[in-house]
Design a protein around this motif. Structure first.
Motif, mmCIF file in Angstrom:
data_model
loop_
_atom_site.group_PDB
_atom_site.id
_atom_site.type_symbol
_atom_site.label_atom_id
_atom_site.label_comp_id
_atom_site.label_asym_id
_atom_site.label_seq_id
_atom_site.Cartn_x
_atom_site.Cartn_y
_atom_site.Cartn_z
ATOM 1 N N GLU A 81 30.890 52.253 91.837
ATOM 2 C CA GLU A 81 29.874 52.553 90.824
ATOM 3 C C GLU A 81 30.382 53.527 89.767
ATOM 4 O OE1 GLU A 81 26.104 52.221 91.695
ATOM 5 O OE2 GLU A 81 26.643 50.698 93.145
ATOM 6 N N PHE A 82 31.672 53.787 89.745
ATOM 7 C CA PHE A 82 32.255 54.783 88.846
ATOM 8 C C PHE A 82 32.019 54.442 87.383
ATOM 9 C CE2 PHE A 82 36.054 56.635 86.652
ATOM 10 C CZ PHE A 82 35.745 57.968 86.881
ATOM 11 N N ARG A 83 31.683 55.459 86.611
ATOM 12 C CA ARG A 83 31.447 55.308 85.182
ATOM 13 C C ARG A 83 32.172 56.423 84.441
ATOM 14 N NH1 ARG A 83 29.772 51.281 87.361
ATOM 15 N NH2 ARG A 83 27.665 50.511 87.274
ATOM 16 N N ILE A 84 32.756 56.078 83.311
ATOM 17 C CA ILE A 84 33.335 57.087 82.432
ATOM 18 C C ILE A 84 32.513 57.114 81.159
ATOM 19 C CG2 ILE A 84 35.319 57.783 81.037
ATOM 20 C CD1 ILE A 84 37.137 56.448 83.064
ATOM 21 N N ILE A 85 32.086 58.295 80.801
ATOM 22 C CA ILE A 85 31.341 58.483 79.557
ATOM 23 C C ILE A 85 32.128 59.477 78.718
ATOM 24 C CG2 ILE A 85 29.183 59.247 78.508
ATOM 25 C CD1 ILE A 85 27.889 58.605 81.318
ATOM 26 N N ASN A 86 32.676 58.991 77.619
ATOM 27 C CA ASN A 86 33.426 59.851 76.706
ATOM 28 C C ASN A 86 32.544 60.160 75.503
ATOM 29 O OD1 ASN A 86 35.866 60.052 78.145
ATOM 30 N ND2 ASN A 86 36.479 58.033 77.457
ATOM 31 N N ILE A 87 32.372 61.432 75.233
ATOM 32 C CA ILE A 87 31.565 61.834 74.083
ATOM 33 C C ILE A 87 32.451 61.674 72.852
ATOM 34 C CG2 ILE A 87 30.173 63.623 73.030
ATOM 35 C CD1 ILE A 87 29.105 62.493 75.749
ATOM 36 N N TYR A 88 32.027 60.789 72.022
ATOM 37 C CA TYR A 88 32.768 60.305 70.872
ATOM 38 C C TYR A 88 32.124 60.916 69.629
ATOM 39 C CZ TYR A 88 34.555 56.292 68.067
ATOM 40 O OH TYR A 88 35.158 55.478 67.150
ATOM 41 N N SER A 89 32.653 60.654 68.476
ATOM 42 C CA SER A 89 32.074 61.199 67.249
ATOM 43 C C SER A 89 32.145 60.175 66.130
ATOM 44 C CB SER A 89 32.831 62.459 66.817
ATOM 45 O OG SER A 89 32.382 62.886 65.545
ATOM 46 N N SER A 90 31.113 60.143 65.322
ATOM 47 C CA SER A 90 31.129 59.245 64.168
ATOM 48 C C SER A 90 32.191 59.694 63.165
ATOM 49 C CB SER A 90 29.759 59.195 63.510
ATOM 50 O OG SER A 90 29.374 60.485 63.124
#
Length: 168
Positions: A81-90
């Motif tokens: 169930e692993f998830r990677i969430i990378n906080i990105y930028s416009s």
């Protein structure tokens, strides 16, 4: 507050991720623990024109914004169930003078997100753009004279929006 709300699920590890030893320390502590979520949110702006940046400036911003998330994403053990969430930028696509290095690193982070899915087989990796948040980082950007007018225009026009981008 998060640790207090979820004491059995949130574990805080203190380490200097700016060093190879610090990153390896975290990876070694977590290597046998299946992880559900990895959220890469740390970033530095590096406000400066590209022509004025030093080697150390580039090293600092790339280490924080790209290398650390890439290493953690690729070295940690993940469960089904692993998830990677990378906080990105416009700002990776909409550029502001003086934030070139930040834009470059956020573009690179998006590539890390896509490659994490392709190379590591992680079922869900996303780049999340929270939009303009009224944070200390935003205040710093708005107060930086060469950016002040353009940055304020983005805020006034609601130009930057929040969205999730699932890697393909």
């Amino acid at each position: 507050a998060l640790k207090e709300s979820f004491p059995n699920y949130v574990h805080i590890i203190k380490a200097d991720l700016f060093t190879e030893e610090g990153i390896n320390h975290v990876i070694n502590l977590l290597k046998d623990i299946p992880i559900n979520y990895l959220v890469n949110n740390a970033a530095i702006l590096g406000i400066n024109f590209l022509k004025d940046m030093t080697f150390q400036d580039y090293q600092n911003i790339f280490t924080t914004n790209v290398i650390i998330p890439a290493m953690l994403s690729s070295q940690l053990q993940f469960n089904q169930e692993f998830r990677i969430i990378n906080i990105y930028s416009s700002l990776a696509a909409h550029f502001l003078k003086g934030l070139g290095a930040y834009s470059i690193t956020k573009s690179a982070l998006d590539v890390v997100t896509k490659l994490s899915k392709i190379e590591l087989g992680i079922p869900l990796t996303i780049s999340f753009i929270p939009g303009i948040m009224n944070t200390g980082m935003q205040k710093k950007t708005r107060n930086y004279q060469p950016l002040a007018k353009e940055s304020q225009r983005y805020l006034d026009e609601g130009y930057l929006i929040t969205f999730l981008r699932k890697s393909k």
